[in-house]
Structure formats: structure tokens, C-alpha cells
Design a protein around this motif. Sequence first.
Motif, PDB file in Angstrom:
ATOM      1  N   ASP A  25       0.813  -1.216   0.000  1.00 22.80           N
ATOM      2  CA  ASP A  25       0.000   0.000   0.000  1.00 22.80           C
ATOM      3  C   ASP A  25       0.846   1.266   0.000  1.00 22.80           C
ATOM      4  N   ALA A  73      10.744  -5.033  -4.663  1.00 22.62           N
ATOM      5  CA  ALA A  73      11.009  -3.798  -5.419  1.00 22.62           C
ATOM      6  C   ALA A  73      12.501  -3.517  -5.494  1.00 22.62           C
ATOM      7  N   LEU A 106       3.986   1.388  -1.709  1.00 27.45           N
ATOM      8  CA  LEU A 106       4.933   1.382  -2.826  1.00 27.45           C
ATOM      9  C   LEU A 106       4.664   2.554  -3.765  1.00 27.45           C
ATOM     10  N   PRO A 107       5.704   3.263  -4.193  1.00 29.74           N
ATOM     11  CA  PRO A 107       5.515   4.350  -5.165  1.00 29.74           C
ATOM     12  C   PRO A 107       5.383   3.792  -6.576  1.00 29.74           C
ATOM     13  N   SER A 108       4.918   4.609  -7.488  1.00 27.55           N
ATOM     14  CA  SER A 108       4.785   4.152  -8.876  1.00 27.55           C
ATOM     15  C   SER A 108       6.151   3.904  -9.505  1.00 27.55           C
ATOM     16  N   SER A 109       7.142   4.707  -9.109  1.00 27.10           N
ATOM     17  CA  SER A 109       8.505   4.508  -9.586  1.00 27.10           C
ATOM     18  C   SER A 109       9.241   3.556  -8.656  1.00 27.10           C
ATOM     19  N   HIS A 110       9.946   2.606  -9.234  1.00 30.82           N
ATOM     20  CA  HIS A 110      10.727   1.668  -8.435  1.00 30.82           C
ATOM     21  C   HIS A 110      12.210   2.004  -8.461  1.00 30.82           C
TER      22      HIS A 110
END
Length: 221
Positions: free
Chosen positions: A14, A132, A16-20
Motif C-alpha cells: 500500500d 522492489a 509502494l511508489p509508482s517509480s521503483h
Amino acid sequence: MSSGPRSRSKSAADFLPSSHSLKALRKAAAACQGCELYRRATQTIFGEGPASARLMLIGETPGNQEDLAGHPFVGAAGNLLDEALAAVGIDRKSTYVTNVVKHFKWNPRGRLRLHGKPTASEIAACRPWLEAELDAVSPEIIVCLGATAAQALLGKNFRVTRQHGEVLSGLDGERIVATYHPAAVLRAPDDRRAAMRAEFVKDLQTVSDWLGKTKVRRAAK
């Protein structure tokens, strides 16, 4: 009419950012509340190292000194890891170092904060961060430091004492070598500690040799 209290998040997913990218992951992880461990920890201890690292080292959970310092593998265990890596010709600065769980789990004993082993549910809740990190770094080989990390990547029946030092395939096809956690080496009985440390260094030598051979093969292509 209120629908009741907002349900608590059950997983790091919940947060996690869109960019990894490692930068984005580290920033997002600082606010993670994916399990209850965040409540008692000083801070999130995210992984450190370059995204170009060929080698990723994965431990169990931050310890007391890591929790206070804000970095993985510092203190006595970190010093032993650094010494062992140097002995086999691996520069820690070129590796990526992290833990399966990103918050310190501890139990009080007087004024001390004693390390507590994370539960299966806590490991599962934190798993999205590790996945990730693996995606962002894409290491050529992984070293699992201790049983918790090894079982997370090699299955719950894996035993470090039986298969440490072997180059194995993980559940998703990763190249993995499992070895002892440096803290376990430090805690070993006096009559076992020297031998265990020698095995720890030997296991890392296997990793160093593997990295050297794959580098030569790539250069020859």
C-alpha cells in the motif's frame, strides 16, 4: 453516519511508489506502516548501495544499532561483514545491502532492546519492499545472510547449516548463496566461533569467485 474506524494497512504494498527507482523506494519506505513493527522502531532502515550492484546482500532485520544509526549492517555485525568481504576481495561500496524486514523488532530487558525474530506475517507484509529492491537492482547473485533471508528466497524448508556456500537457484530463478548471519557468528559458542567465521568467509569467497568468473565470461564475448 460513520462506517467505523479506517482499516489498518496489512502490507507494504500500500506504500509502494509508482517509480521503483531506489531513491523513490527509499523515500516511500520511510513512511511505511505496513505492519505493526513501525510503531516501536526509531525509523525505517532501507537498503543501501548502487543500483548497478552485481551483488545484493540480504539479512533478516535491523538490529538496535542499525535502528539508531539509520543504516543497515553497522556495529559489530557490520564490522565483521566488512572484514569478511574485504578478505575475499569484495568492496562493500559496490554491493547493495538490505534486510528482509525494514523495521527493528525488539523486546525490552531492563534498559536493553533485545532483537526479536520477525514472524511470517511481518516478513510477508514487508516482502513488497524487497521485491522492489530486487527489481531496481537486478543483482547477478544474492547472498542470504541467515535463515530468515534464505528461507524467504529459497523456501521454508531450506537449512543454512546444510547448504551454506552452495550456488543455488531461488524460487524465481535468482542465483543465491546462503551463509550465516554475521551476528550469529558473533554469538556462536567459543569452541565454534572461529570455525563458523572461517566458513562464513569461505562462503563469501565462493561468491567472489563466481563474480570473477562471470565477469571474465562477459568480457570474452
